[in-house]
Design a protein around this motif. Structure first.
Motif, short mmCIF file in Angstrom:
data_model
loop_
_atom_site.label_atom_id
_atom_site.label_comp_id
_atom_site.label_asym_id
_atom_site.label_seq_id
_atom_site.Cartn_x
_atom_site.Cartn_y
_atom_site.Cartn_z
N THR A 53 6.32 2.42 -4.70
CA THR A 53 4.96 2.63 -4.21
C THR A 53 4.84 2.28 -2.75
O THR A 53 4.31 3.06 -1.95
CB THR A 53 3.96 1.78 -5.02
OG1 THR A 53 4.05 2.15 -6.39
CG2 THR A 53 2.54 2.01 -4.51
N GLU A 57 4.16 4.75 0.60
CA GLU A 57 3.09 4.55 1.59
C GLU A 57 3.66 4.37 2.99
O GLU A 57 3.11 4.88 3.96
CB GLU A 57 2.24 3.33 1.20
CG GLU A 57 1.42 3.56 -0.05
CD GLU A 57 0.63 4.84 0.01
OE1 GLU A 57 0.05 5.15 1.07
OE2 GLU A 57 0.60 5.57 -0.99
N ARG A 154 -15.23 4.39 -2.49
CA ARG A 154 -14.02 4.03 -3.23
C ARG A 154 -12.78 4.71 -2.66
O ARG A 154 -11.73 4.08 -2.50
CB ARG A 154 -14.19 4.42 -4.70
CG ARG A 154 -13.03 3.98 -5.57
CD ARG A 154 -13.16 4.52 -6.98
NE ARG A 154 -12.04 4.06 -7.79
CZ ARG A 154 -12.11 3.18 -8.73
NH1 ARG A 154 -13.27 2.61 -9.01
NH2 ARG A 154 -11.04 2.84 -9.43
N SER A 155 -12.90 6.00 -2.34
CA SER A 155 -11.74 6.73 -1.80
C SER A 155 -11.31 6.14 -0.46
O SER A 155 -10.12 6.04 -0.16
CB SER A 155 -12.07 8.21 -1.64
OG SER A 155 -13.17 8.39 -0.76
N GLN A 156 -12.31 5.73 0.37
CA GLN A 156 -11.98 5.13 1.65
C GLN A 156 -11.29 3.79 1.46
O GLN A 156 -10.32 3.46 2.15
CB GLN A 156 -13.25 4.94 2.48
CG GLN A 156 -13.87 6.24 2.97
CD GLN A 156 -15.17 5.98 3.71
OE1 GLN A 156 -16.05 5.27 3.21
NE2 GLN A 156 -15.30 6.56 4.89
N MET A 157 -11.78 3.01 0.50
CA MET A 157 -11.17 1.72 0.23
C MET A 157 -9.72 1.88 -0.22
O MET A 157 -8.83 1.12 0.18
CB MET A 157 -11.97 0.98 -0.85
CG MET A 157 -13.32 0.45 -0.38
SD MET A 157 -13.14 -0.89 0.83
CE MET A 157 -12.47 -2.18 -0.23
N GLU A 158 -9.47 2.88 -1.05
CA GLU A 158 -8.11 3.12 -1.53
C GLU A 158 -7.19 3.48 -0.38
O GLU A 158 -6.04 3.01 -0.32
CB GLU A 158 -8.12 4.23 -2.59
CG GLU A 158 -8.78 3.81 -3.90
CD GLU A 158 -8.87 4.96 -4.88
OE1 GLU A 158 -8.58 6.12 -4.47
OE2 GLU A 158 -9.24 4.72 -6.05
N GLU A 159 -7.67 4.31 0.53
CA GLU A 159 -6.86 4.68 1.69
C GLU A 159 -6.58 3.49 2.57
O GLU A 159 -5.48 3.31 3.10
CB GLU A 159 -7.55 5.80 2.49
CG GLU A 159 -7.47 7.16 1.86
CD GLU A 159 -6.03 7.61 1.67
OE1 GLU A 159 -5.26 7.60 2.66
OE2 GLU A 159 -5.65 7.94 0.53
N GLU A 160 -7.60 2.64 2.76
CA GLU A 160 -7.41 1.46 3.59
C GLU A 160 -6.40 0.51 2.96
O GLU A 160 -5.57 -0.09 3.65
CB GLU A 160 -8.75 0.73 3.78
CG GLU A 160 -9.77 1.52 4.61
CD GLU A 160 -9.26 1.81 6.00
OE1 GLU A 160 -9.10 0.87 6.79
OE2 GLU A 160 -9.02 2.99 6.31
N GLU A 161 -6.46 0.37 1.63
CA GLU A 161 -5.51 -0.50 0.94
C GLU A 161 -4.08 0.01 1.11
O GLU A 161 -3.15 -0.77 1.32
CB GLU A 161 -5.86 -0.59 -0.55
CG GLU A 161 -7.09 -1.44 -0.85
CD GLU A 161 -6.90 -2.87 -0.39
OE1 GLU A 161 -5.84 -3.46 -0.67
OE2 GLU A 161 -7.80 -3.40 0.28
N LYS A 162 -3.91 1.31 1.01
CA LYS A 162 -2.58 1.89 1.19
C LYS A 162 -2.07 1.64 2.61
O LYS A 162 -0.90 1.31 2.82
CB LYS A 162 -2.62 3.40 0.91
CG LYS A 162 -2.85 3.74 -0.55
CD LYS A 162 -3.00 5.25 -0.73
CE LYS A 162 -3.29 5.60 -2.20
NZ LYS A 162 -3.49 7.06 -2.38
N LYS A 165 -1.04 -2.01 2.96
CA LYS A 165 0.24 -2.26 2.31
C LYS A 165 1.40 -1.80 3.18
O LYS A 165 2.44 -2.46 3.29
CB LYS A 165 0.29 -1.55 0.95
CG LYS A 165 -0.60 -2.17 -0.11
CD LYS A 165 -0.55 -1.37 -1.40
CE LYS A 165 -1.49 -1.97 -2.44
NZ LYS A 165 -1.47 -1.19 -3.70
#
Length: 539
Positions: A53, A57, A154-162, A165
């Motif tokens: 994963t 990324e 939510r989609s923005q948060m997921e992108e920021e988390e990726k 990482k």
């Protein structure tokens, strides 16, 4: 190719990892600070589980496109997973220091300011090395993030988390085992995060040893910004490091003040007020260089590693978009040299694979058949392919020879007269030049080369009616060149992707070529030619 026996694994960092898409243009070439020493021990274990994963990324944010060759993205992901089977992905937003987060400005105003490019940076992230569950190894984890982004979709948060990482891998890409240290010279480097839509964020990183006694692992302060200016961010890190020696709590008021300040225009200064115990309120002046297109370039390392003639041979290979590998022990040397070579191509932009320091885990990238600029540690020399269709340049201090591998025609690529003119211009370098003086002499020499070879391009881009895209008359363009040797070179150069992209952008400009340094130099050259012609007529 000379074979070198690998020594113990040394640490590495990469300041830029990207394959640019053909439609992407970029003025920024990035930077990496000179590395004073390699105090880390980093040993690879044979059996590790599971970084697929994080590898995906890291590769995605590095700008490796899915269409960058047959299965390019999958190949890199699979290679990473095969070589590093293993550990669980551990990234935390927890703040072990329990520090308060400085207040953010009004959300609407903040979004407007950052969207307009006024903020110095988007994030400050602290990446720390924490022991994993078995207690045998250290893993990079985010221990602090400023500002925290609330209210995102939510989609923005997921992108920021990726993205976050991926940052941990770029800040500490060395390996799996880490040895605590008692001494460590802080180092600065950078990397580029490239999104699927082609947008880029620059990562500026300074690693240092946190305060305390006894052996301890280093930590990394990473600034993510859309802006590219090494000089300013290096000075910002000097201030961060000074405050870190006092207290972590001293850093964030300074960063908040910086975040509220506007990024200065070329040649302008912004002043940041910051309080330090026992010193009182300090005023930090951050000045942006007047020549903004060279503000993240330093040619000093390039010309200390190579002679003027050798630089010209490397430039010739780069102009024809060949595969070039630079070899050195010092990571800072590799980064500075490769970015300087890319800067010599201005106003054109390298459009292919560009990795300032290739991690051993991704060394297979040297097998790619497409053009690239790569920096490889000398201890990995024996892993390079035994091929004759590339240029391998040793920029080490104790090198036996500069060109380990070459095609052999590099000296005949450039027109002889123009090659001599570049060398003559480079001889005007001051004996002990400042960075600005050297940048000016070197950039002028190579910019004049492009002015004299392709500077007449605008006359051969024909525009139709209003709103119509221009059309470049390629054949008429090179036929208009009087010199046979120059015409022969230009016929090859205009087949490159860097020239093709340049012309595409000109064709899309309905009001003619964009104003800029290159355009100004072209006009100056044309004026000199007219004056010379009039002078000869008067005689």
């Amino acid at each position: 190719m000379d074979q070198l026996t690998p020594n113990s694994r040394r640490s590495f960092s990469f300041s830029s990892l990207r394959i640019k898409r053909r439609h992407n243009s970029e003025d920024e070439v990035g930077f990496a600070g000179r590395r004073a020493q390699r105090p880390f021990s980093s040993a690879r274990e044979a059996s590790r589980k599971g970084e697929q994963t994080r590898a995906n990324e890291a590769v995605r944010h590095s700008g490796l496109p899915a269409d960058g060759g047959p299965g390019a993205l999958q190949r890199f992901s699979n290679m990473w997973a095969t070589l590093r089977k293993g550990r669980r992905d551990k990234v935390t937003d927890a703040d072990p220091l329990n520090l308060p987060h400085p207040a953010e400005p009004d959300n609407a105003a903040r979004i407007h300011r950052y969207a307009s490019g006024q903020y110095f940076f988007e994030y400050l992230v602290v990446v720390s090395l924490k022991k994993n569950k078995d207690g045998n190894n250290y893993e990079p984890q985010i221990s602090y993030q400023f500002p925290k982004r609330d209210g995102m979709a939510r989609s923005q948060m997921e992108e920021e988390e990726k993205m976050l990482k991926a940052i941990t891998l770029f800040c500490f890409p060395e390996g799996i085992n880490w040895a605590p240290l008692t001494e460590y010279h802080s180092e600065t480097f950078s990397f580029v995060l490239t999104e699927v839509d082609g947008s880029r964020r620059n990562g500026y990183c300074r690693r240092l040893l946190p305060g305390g006694r006894g052996a301890r692992p280093p930590e990394a302060f990473c600034i993510i910004s859309t802006l590219a200016c090494f000089g300013l961010f290096s000075k910002i890190f000097d201030e961060v490091e000074k405050r870190r020696q006092i207290s972590m709590a001293m850093i964030y008021p300074f960063m908040q003040k910086l975040r509220e300040a506007s990024f200065p225009a070329p040649g302008h200064t912004v002043e940041i007020k910051s309080f330090i115990p026992e010193s009182g309120t300090e005023i930090i002046s951050l000045t942006r260089p007047l020549d903004s297109w060279l503000e993240h370039v330093d040619f000093a390392t390039l010309f200390s590693c190579l002679t003027d003639d050798e630089v010209l041979l490397v430039f010739a290979a780069a102009v024809l978009e060949r595969r070039i590998i630079f070899i050195a022990d010092e990571l800072g040397t590799l980064s500075q040299v490769i970015h300087a070579v890319a800067a010599l191509l201005y106003p054109f932009t390298w459009q292919h694979t560009f990795i300032s320091i290739v991690p051993e885990i991704l060394i297979d990238v040297v097998m790619a058949p497409t053009p690239y600029l790569l920096g490889v540690q000398r201890r990995l020399l024996e892993l390079l392919p035994e091929q004759s269709d590339l240029l391998v340049v040793d920029v080490s201090e104790d090198k036996e020879k500069t060109f380990i591998v070459s095609i052999g025609d590099e000296g005949s690529i450039l027109p002889p007269k123009l090659q001599a003119e570049i060398l003559e211009a480079l001889q005007n370098k001051p004996k002990a030049p400042t960075a600005e003086e050297l940048n000016r002499v070197v950039s002028e020499a190579f910019l004049q080369f492009f002015v004299k070879t392709v500077g007449h391009y605008a006359s051969f881009v024909k525009y139709g009616g209003a709103g119509d895209q221009g059309e470049f008359e390629k054949r008429k363009f090179y036929k208009a060149i009087d010199s046979k040797t120059t015409r022969h070179f230009v016929k090859k150069f205009i087949q490159s992707q860097m020239f093709d992209l340049f012309i595409q952008e000109v064709e899309q400009q309905q009001h003619g070529p964009q104003q800029g340094v290159f355009h100004r130099k072209i006009l100056e050259h044309q004026e000199r030619k007219r004056e010379k012609k009039h002078s000869s007529h008067r005689k």
